[in-house]
Write an enzyme that holds these catalytic residues in place. Structure first.
Site, short mmCIF file in Angstrom:
data_model
loop_
_atom_site.label_atom_id
_atom_site.label_comp_id
_atom_site.label_asym_id
_atom_site.label_seq_id
_atom_site.Cartn_x
_atom_site.Cartn_y
_atom_site.Cartn_z
N HIS A 35 2.29 -4.71 1.22
CA HIS A 35 0.91 -4.36 0.87
C HIS A 35 0.50 -3.05 1.52
O HIS A 35 1.08 -2.62 2.52
CB HIS A 35 -0.05 -5.47 1.32
CG HIS A 35 -0.24 -5.51 2.80
ND1 HIS A 35 0.69 -6.09 3.65
CD2 HIS A 35 -1.22 -5.03 3.60
CE1 HIS A 35 0.28 -5.96 4.90
NE2 HIS A 35 -0.88 -5.31 4.90
N HIS A 78 -0.02 3.52 3.91
CA HIS A 78 1.39 3.24 4.15
C HIS A 78 1.65 1.78 3.85
O HIS A 78 0.72 0.99 3.73
CB HIS A 78 1.76 3.55 5.61
CG HIS A 78 1.09 2.65 6.59
ND1 HIS A 78 -0.20 2.87 7.04
CD2 HIS A 78 1.49 1.49 7.18
CE1 HIS A 78 -0.55 1.90 7.87
NE2 HIS A 78 0.46 1.04 7.98
#
Length: 189
Positions: free
Chosen positions: A134, A52
């Site tokens: 990220h 995620h």
């Protein structure tokens, strides 16, 4: 889909965050990248079902406050956009290998900014440091990367965002999507 009220132990705080959640194809590409990177860096690979991109980490809150987060999310338009994942890097201080984008799309920056506004209005703290888009691939990496380029890049077709609950276990975190907002979700005032 399960909702926050389906949780059996209502006395335990909810550890929650807002995130982008990848489709199966993007998760597979990230998993392949993690496997390739693991060969040279070692460490602990993240499970494919846990990939995620965190938009806003909330942390531990009383379960009754989850509804406030859902209400906040309802106020934000979920946009569809492409996130070009073209960079891989290591954070040496915590030995994390991550994949990200050299350029954050305006739609993603706008989503994070709007989310921070509604969270503050709802009484939740927000990160003060610059947003770092990220996806964690490895933890406890033991070597640096030879290159910082993802070739070919991963074109993540983002179609919305989610409120996620994290359940920490011996084998790592397990996640439950509490609510998903898609680009075609109606906004609530």
């Amino acid at each position: 889909m399960r909702t926050a009220t389906d949780t059996p132990d209502r006395t335990k705080p909810a550890r929650v965050f807002f995130a982008l959640w990848p489709d199966a194809g993007t998760a597979r590409r990230l998993d392949d990248l993690a496997a390739h990177t693991h060969a040279s860096c070692n460490g602990r690979r993240m499970r494919r079902d846990t990939f995620h991109l965190t938009l806003a980490f909330i942390g531990d809150i009383p379960r009754e406050r989850v509804v406030d987060l859902i209400t906040a999310g309802d106020r934000i338009p979920a946009a569809a956009f492409v996130l070009k994942m073209d960079r891989i890097a290591t954070w040496r201080h915590n030995r994390i290998v991550w994949a990200g984008a050299r350029e954050v799309p305006e739609a993603l920056a706008d989503l994070v900014a709007r989310l921070n506004v509604v969270l503050v209005e709802a009484g939740f703290p927000v990160e003060q440091r610059k947003f770092a888009a990220h996806v964690t691939l490895l933890r406890n990496a033991r070597a640096d990367l030879a290159s910082d380029e993802i070739d070919p890049p991963i074109d993540w077709q983002v179609g919305g965002f989610a409120l996620v609950e994290s359940d920490r276990r011996e084998d790592g975190a397990h996640y439950k999507l509490l609510k998903v907002w898609t680009a075609d979700s109606p906004l609530k005032d």
